[in-house]
Design a protein around this motif. Structure first.
Motif, mmCIF file in Angstrom:
data_model
loop_
_atom_site.group_PDB
_atom_site.id
_atom_site.type_symbol
_atom_site.label_atom_id
_atom_site.label_comp_id
_atom_site.label_asym_id
_atom_site.label_seq_id
_atom_site.Cartn_x
_atom_site.Cartn_y
_atom_site.Cartn_z
ATOM 1 N N UNK A 62 -9.474 -4.791 -15.821
ATOM 2 C CA UNK A 62 -10.062 -3.403 -15.267
ATOM 3 C C UNK A 62 -10.254 -4.291 -13.267
ATOM 4 N N UNK A 63 -10.240 -5.038 -13.566
ATOM 5 C CA UNK A 63 -10.772 -6.121 -12.045
ATOM 6 C C UNK A 63 -9.741 -7.427 -12.044
ATOM 7 N N UNK A 64 -9.264 -7.519 -11.018
ATOM 8 C CA UNK A 64 -8.181 -8.643 -10.676
ATOM 9 C C UNK A 64 -8.960 -9.453 -9.092
ATOM 10 N N UNK A 65 -8.601 -10.670 -8.991
ATOM 11 C CA UNK A 65 -9.801 -11.420 -7.378
ATOM 12 C C UNK A 65 -8.085 -11.437 -6.519
ATOM 13 N N UNK A 66 -8.236 -11.465 -5.749
ATOM 14 C CA UNK A 66 -7.490 -12.715 -4.635
ATOM 15 C C UNK A 66 -8.387 -13.363 -3.356
ATOM 16 N N UNK A 67 -7.851 -15.054 -3.787
ATOM 17 C CA UNK A 67 -8.852 -15.420 -2.270
ATOM 18 C C UNK A 67 -7.822 -15.264 -1.265
ATOM 19 N N UNK A 68 -8.954 -15.450 -0.169
ATOM 20 C CA UNK A 68 -8.096 -15.169 0.621
ATOM 21 C C UNK A 68 -8.445 -16.163 2.307
ATOM 22 N N UNK A 69 -8.387 -15.903 3.590
ATOM 23 C CA UNK A 69 -8.911 -17.172 4.226
ATOM 24 C C UNK A 69 -9.447 -15.967 5.413
ATOM 25 N N UNK B 258 1.745 -15.897 -14.920
ATOM 26 C CA UNK B 258 1.547 -16.148 -15.686
ATOM 27 C C UNK B 258 0.279 -15.706 -16.597
ATOM 28 N N UNK B 259 0.275 -16.638 -17.262
ATOM 29 C CA UNK B 259 -1.540 -16.339 -18.103
ATOM 30 C C UNK B 259 -2.744 -16.197 -16.881
ATOM 31 N N UNK B 260 -2.841 -16.541 -15.670
ATOM 32 C CA UNK B 260 -3.628 -16.247 -14.681
ATOM 33 C C UNK B 260 -3.133 -16.194 -13.530
ATOM 34 N N UNK B 261 -1.894 -15.523 -13.355
ATOM 35 C CA UNK B 261 -1.232 -14.915 -12.183
ATOM 36 C C UNK B 261 -1.028 -13.270 -12.413
ATOM 37 N N UNK B 262 -1.281 -12.260 -11.668
ATOM 38 C CA UNK B 262 -0.951 -10.942 -11.854
ATOM 39 C C UNK B 262 -0.262 -10.535 -10.898
ATOM 40 N N UNK B 263 0.634 -10.409 -10.683
ATOM 41 C CA UNK B 263 1.623 -9.475 -9.475
ATOM 42 C C UNK B 263 1.248 -8.174 -8.639
ATOM 43 N N UNK B 264 1.735 -7.777 -7.718
ATOM 44 C CA UNK B 264 1.661 -6.223 -7.755
ATOM 45 C C UNK B 264 2.233 -6.687 -6.266
ATOM 46 N N UNK B 265 2.963 -4.691 -6.468
ATOM 47 C CA UNK B 265 4.160 -5.510 -4.866
ATOM 48 C C UNK B 265 3.116 -4.907 -3.489
ATOM 49 N N UNK B 266 1.966 -4.174 -3.630
ATOM 50 C CA UNK B 266 1.178 -4.466 -2.469
ATOM 51 C C UNK B 266 -0.371 -3.218 -3.335
ATOM 52 N N UNK B 267 -0.672 -3.617 -2.113
ATOM 53 C CA UNK B 267 -2.427 -3.463 -2.852
ATOM 54 C C UNK B 267 -3.341 -2.805 -1.814
ATOM 55 N N UNK B 268 -3.039 -1.550 -1.509
ATOM 56 C CA UNK B 268 -3.846 -0.525 -1.206
ATOM 57 C C UNK B 268 -5.033 -0.626 -0.518
ATOM 58 N N UNK B 269 -5.251 -0.482 0.878
ATOM 59 C CA UNK B 269 -6.960 -1.033 1.042
ATOM 60 C C UNK B 269 -7.951 -0.801 0.558
ATOM 61 N N UNK B 270 -7.869 0.729 -0.241
ATOM 62 C CA UNK B 270 -8.986 1.276 -0.790
ATOM 63 C C UNK B 270 -9.313 0.831 -2.035
ATOM 64 N N UNK B 271 -8.166 -0.373 -2.752
ATOM 65 C CA UNK B 271 -8.834 -0.681 -4.047
ATOM 66 C C UNK B 271 -9.293 -2.236 -4.282
ATOM 67 N N UNK B 272 -9.876 -2.250 -2.433
ATOM 68 C CA UNK B 272 -9.992 -3.706 -2.405
ATOM 69 C C UNK B 272 -11.652 -3.776 -1.997
ATOM 70 N N UNK B 273 -12.471 -4.847 -2.435
ATOM 71 C CA UNK B 273 -13.678 -4.587 -2.323
ATOM 72 C C UNK B 273 -14.292 -6.061 -2.219
ATOM 73 N N UNK B 274 -15.339 -6.333 -1.644
ATOM 74 C CA UNK B 274 -15.961 -7.921 -0.608
ATOM 75 C C UNK B 274 -16.796 -8.793 -2.721
ATOM 76 N N UNK B 275 -16.338 -9.474 -3.226
ATOM 77 C CA UNK B 275 -16.906 -10.154 -4.713
ATOM 78 C C UNK B 275 -18.890 -10.460 -4.075
ATOM 79 N N UNK C 47 -13.329 -13.693 -1.283
ATOM 80 C CA UNK C 47 -12.699 -13.688 -2.586
ATOM 81 C C UNK C 47 -13.351 -12.049 -3.241
ATOM 82 N N UNK C 48 -11.593 -11.528 -2.420
ATOM 83 C CA UNK C 48 -11.330 -10.190 -2.711
ATOM 84 C C UNK C 48 -11.717 -9.296 -4.136
ATOM 85 N N UNK C 49 -12.047 -8.670 -4.280
ATOM 86 C CA UNK C 49 -12.151 -7.410 -6.128
ATOM 87 C C UNK C 49 -10.728 -6.425 -5.217
#
Ligand code: HQG
Length: 183
Positions: free
Chosen positions: A98-105, A166-183, A147-149
């Protein structure tokens, strides 16, 4: 020491299998795989590994890695994620958590909130199901990463496709901003 040698080999493997197979004269299949024998010949032709690279050594490298970056199946080897070359590697499509995370600068945040998460230099956007992995990924670029949700449940319902790395890495073509939040 052995650890440095493993890291060196792993970097060369990533380079050949994720970024520049042509440089090694390799042609990867649609799943990004190549015959192990062909791979070993190409790697040993390009680099002077001492002792020479063998499947046994590669298996040691994989066993000592902190991440699952490669897979060996049916006498073939491939990188599981991270590809940057033109021809897009096929990954298995899956229903994401349901929720994935992305760490960025921090410095990328404004762009990301405007344009969404884009693959940038790679073929896919990389995310994780756990926060710790996202932290580690983000720390490669910022000592206090953001950390973005990702509302993967809603994105998937809206027909954004997700794939397995792999068991820890999920991929997508792109994620539009409306699905993003800050953890
Ligand atoms: C950012 C490593 C501006 C994105 C890791 C990231 C991972 C944007 C950077 C895997 C943006 C790309 C992948 C936008 C995204 N504007 N910046 N619209 N959209 N970005 O390295 O996810 O150790 O290609 O946030 O652990 O950092 O090599 O992606 O900071 O699993 O096996 O652009 O690579 O794995 O950077 O890392 P990357 P990533 P390995």
């Amino acid at each position: 020491p052995e650890e440095n040698r493993y890291a060196y080999i792993s970097r060369k493997m990533s380079y050949a299998l994720r970024h520049n197979p042509e440089k090694y004269g390799l042609k990867l299949a649609q799943d990004g795989s190549v015959e192990m024998e062909t791979f070993l010949r190409a790697m040993n032709g390009m680099h002077h590994f001492e002792p020479p690279l063998t499947e046994a050594v590669i298996r040691e490298v994989m066993a000592h890695a902190e991440k699952r970056r490669f897979a060996i199946e049916d006498g073939r080897i491939r990188a599981l994620y991270g590809h940057s070359f033109q021809i897009k590697v096929d990954h298995q499509e899956v229903v994401p958590p349901a929720v994935l995370y992305h760490g960025t600068a921090r410095r990328f945040l404004d762009f990301i909130m405007e344009k969404g998460l884009l693959p940038m230099g790679r073929q896919y956007v990389h995310m994780s199901a756990d926060i710790e992995t996202a932290e580690q990924v983000g720390r490669r670029r910022d000592n206090r990463p953001v950390i973005l949700t990702v509302d993967a449940k809603q994105a998937a319902e809206d027909s954004i496709r997700f794939y397995i790395g792999n068991d820890k890495v999920w991929l997508a073509d792109q994620i539009p901003p409306q699905y993003l939040g800050r953890y």
